[in-house]
Design an enzyme around this catalytic site. Structure first.
Site, PDB file in Angstrom:
ATOM      1  N   ARG A 121       2.028  41.789  -2.823  1.00  0.00           N
ATOM      2  CA  ARG A 121       3.360  41.210  -2.664  1.00  0.00           C
ATOM      3  C   ARG A 121       3.790  41.376  -1.209  1.00  0.00           C
ATOM      4  NH1 ARG A 121       6.998  41.402  -8.137  1.00  0.00           N
ATOM      5  NH2 ARG A 121       5.715  39.858  -9.194  1.00  0.00           N
ATOM      6  N   GLN A 126       3.245  35.089  -0.744  1.00  0.00           N
ATOM      7  CA  GLN A 126       4.248  34.707  -1.738  1.00  0.00           C
ATOM      8  C   GLN A 126       3.889  33.409  -2.446  1.00  0.00           C
ATOM      9  OE1 GLN A 126       7.975  34.660   0.390  1.00  0.00           O
ATOM     10  NE2 GLN A 126       8.390  36.810  -0.028  1.00  0.00           N
ATOM     11  N   ASP A 129       1.363  33.857  -5.439  1.00  0.00           N
ATOM     12  CA  ASP A 129       1.702  34.873  -6.448  1.00  0.00           C
ATOM     13  C   ASP A 129       1.910  34.234  -7.828  1.00  0.00           C
ATOM     14  OD1 ASP A 129       2.654  36.977  -7.933  1.00  0.00           O
ATOM     15  OD2 ASP A 129       4.289  37.486  -6.562  1.00  0.00           O
ATOM     16  N   SER A 132       4.898  35.770 -10.031  1.00  0.00           N
ATOM     17  CA  SER A 132       6.249  35.308  -9.737  1.00  0.00           C
ATOM     18  C   SER A 132       6.489  33.908 -10.284  1.00  0.00           C
ATOM     19  CB  SER A 132       6.498  35.332  -8.225  1.00  0.00           C
ATOM     20  OG  SER A 132       6.545  36.659  -7.741  1.00  0.00           O
ATOM     21  N   TYR A 229       7.358  46.722  -7.458  1.00  0.00           N
ATOM     22  CA  TYR A 229       7.556  46.995  -8.871  1.00  0.00           C
ATOM     23  C   TYR A 229       8.280  48.327  -9.040  1.00  0.00           C
ATOM     24  CZ  TYR A 229       4.017  43.430  -9.800  1.00  0.00           C
ATOM     25  OH  TYR A 229       3.317  42.260  -9.850  1.00  0.00           O
TER      26      TYR A 229
END
Length: 373
Positions: A121, A126, A129, A132, A229
């Site tokens: 992350r 991004q 991912d 997400s 996280y």
């Protein structure tokens, strides 16, 4: 470079790892795309649409023959990948902690398996991912499911026959899924509150117009865990949070839980005793159902009733929005491979930061430190 796209084998999996859009984009890089017959059916993508975009469409054996990269949503059985080139990459969501035998199968078959859910992350990753992109859709759909199961309206309605009160929705866990759940519940007119162990999420909750519910006298996880996280809470914080939640949850009509800890069973957030305090007809949607569940008694893939409260155990929630989920997932895969595409060799070449993070098997063995420790 031959890239194969296989039809998903997992029961109920309707997504596909490529779309006509990404087929054309890979072709622009100089790659040849081969798509297994029927791979896009669940996402409403016909074989002809892939063919029109320039892909070969055929049986799995023909698609895999000579493939150097294999794209999937969920990792297929290693035995089903026969025909791919030695050392071929498998790029998919592999759920590495859940099925070690399958990973051993990839190693034995000479497959270099890349677990996309372990994408770091970091800013430059991004767009790659998958967690997400899929969690965003799952958070949205969880609210729609809750609204469908709830026997009342979400917004306040003022009518000639009287006023209908707005539903009260409580979102537990404010990651990507939780934030989208907050936004969706607000759009539907609910009074929304939310909680998380990370104090940094307070401003995010408020920015979406929801009320933050936090333990004030005991610190949560001020510094987030690895990759943004949450990690496990202290016993003191768990006790304080349970007391706070118990007082709050009894007043809620809708509860949506989204808390996950990578590599661990999902944390228990809602107990049977707390469910018993909710009024009959309330709804709980447990988005962590496939990882053990945040809610006591929740059953993954089923809707049950306890103490008059409906508990929806989510399973592959993003897959219920197969067309959009596939579009986002396939773009994640394209963004990943294209970012490392070497024009001279006509193939992607990974760097250490991302390659070492997601590579699970290589050279006939499991190599990822997270699985060796």
């Amino acid at each position: 470079m031959r890239i194969a796209v296989v039809k998903e084998e997992a029961a109920g999996e309707s997504r596909v790892a490529a779309t006509p859009e990404t087929v054309r984009k890979f072709a622009a890089l100089g790659a040849t795309l081969a798509v297994e017959t029927g791979a896009g059916e669940g996402a409403s993508i016909a074989d002809q649409a892939f063919a029109d975009a320039g892909a070969e469409v055929g049986a799995r054996s023909a698609v895999l023959a000579g493939a150097e990269i294999i794209l999937g949503v969920q990792g297929p059985d290693a035995a089903s990948l026969a025909g791919a080139n030695p050392g071929a990459w498998l790029v998919a969501g592999l759920n590495p902690f859940a099925d070690r035998a399958r990973l051993d199968g990839y190693a034995a078959a000479g497959i270099e398996a890349l677990a996309m859910e372990w994408m770091p992350r970091i800013t430059r990753a991004q767009s790659m991912d998958i967690l997400s992109s899929q969690s965003n859709l799952a958070g949205y759909k969880s609210v729609l499911i809750a609204a469908g199961e709830y026997g009342r309206a979400f917004p306040m309605m003022m009518t000639a026959a009287g006023t209908v009160s707005a539903a009260r929705a409580f979102i537990m866990g404010v990651g990507v899924a939780g934030l989208q759940a907050i936004a969706t519940a607000r759009r539907l007119g609910a009074q929304v509150s939310a909680t998380d162990v990370r104090s940094a999420t307070r401003e995010q909750i408020q920015s979406l117009g929801a009320k933050p519910i936090f333990v004030e006298k005991v610190q949560g996880i001020e510094g987030e865990g690895s990759g943004g996280y949450a990690t496990e809470m202290s016993a003191e914080y768990q006790k304080a949070q349970a007391e706070l939640v118990s007082a709050h949850i009894a007043k809620q009509d809708i509860v949506i839980t989204t808390a996950l800890i990578p590599g661990r069973a999902a944390p228990r957030l809602v107990s049977d005793a707390q469910i018993a305090t909710m009024r009959a007809g309330s709804v709980i949607v447990d988005l962590a159902g496939e990882s053990g569940g945040n809610v006591e008694g929740a059953v993954s893939g089923e809707t049950i009733v306890r103490h008059g409260v409906k508990i929806v155990g989510a399973r592959n929630m993003a897959g219920t929005l197969a067309a959009d989920a596939s579009a986002l997932f396939s773009r994640n895969l394209y963004n990943f491979l294209s970012a490392f595409w070497d024009k001279e060799t006509g193939r992607p070449v990974l760097d250490a930061e991302i390659g070492d993070a997601i590579r699970v098997t290589q050279g006939g063995k499991i190599v990822n430190p997270r699985l060796l420790s």
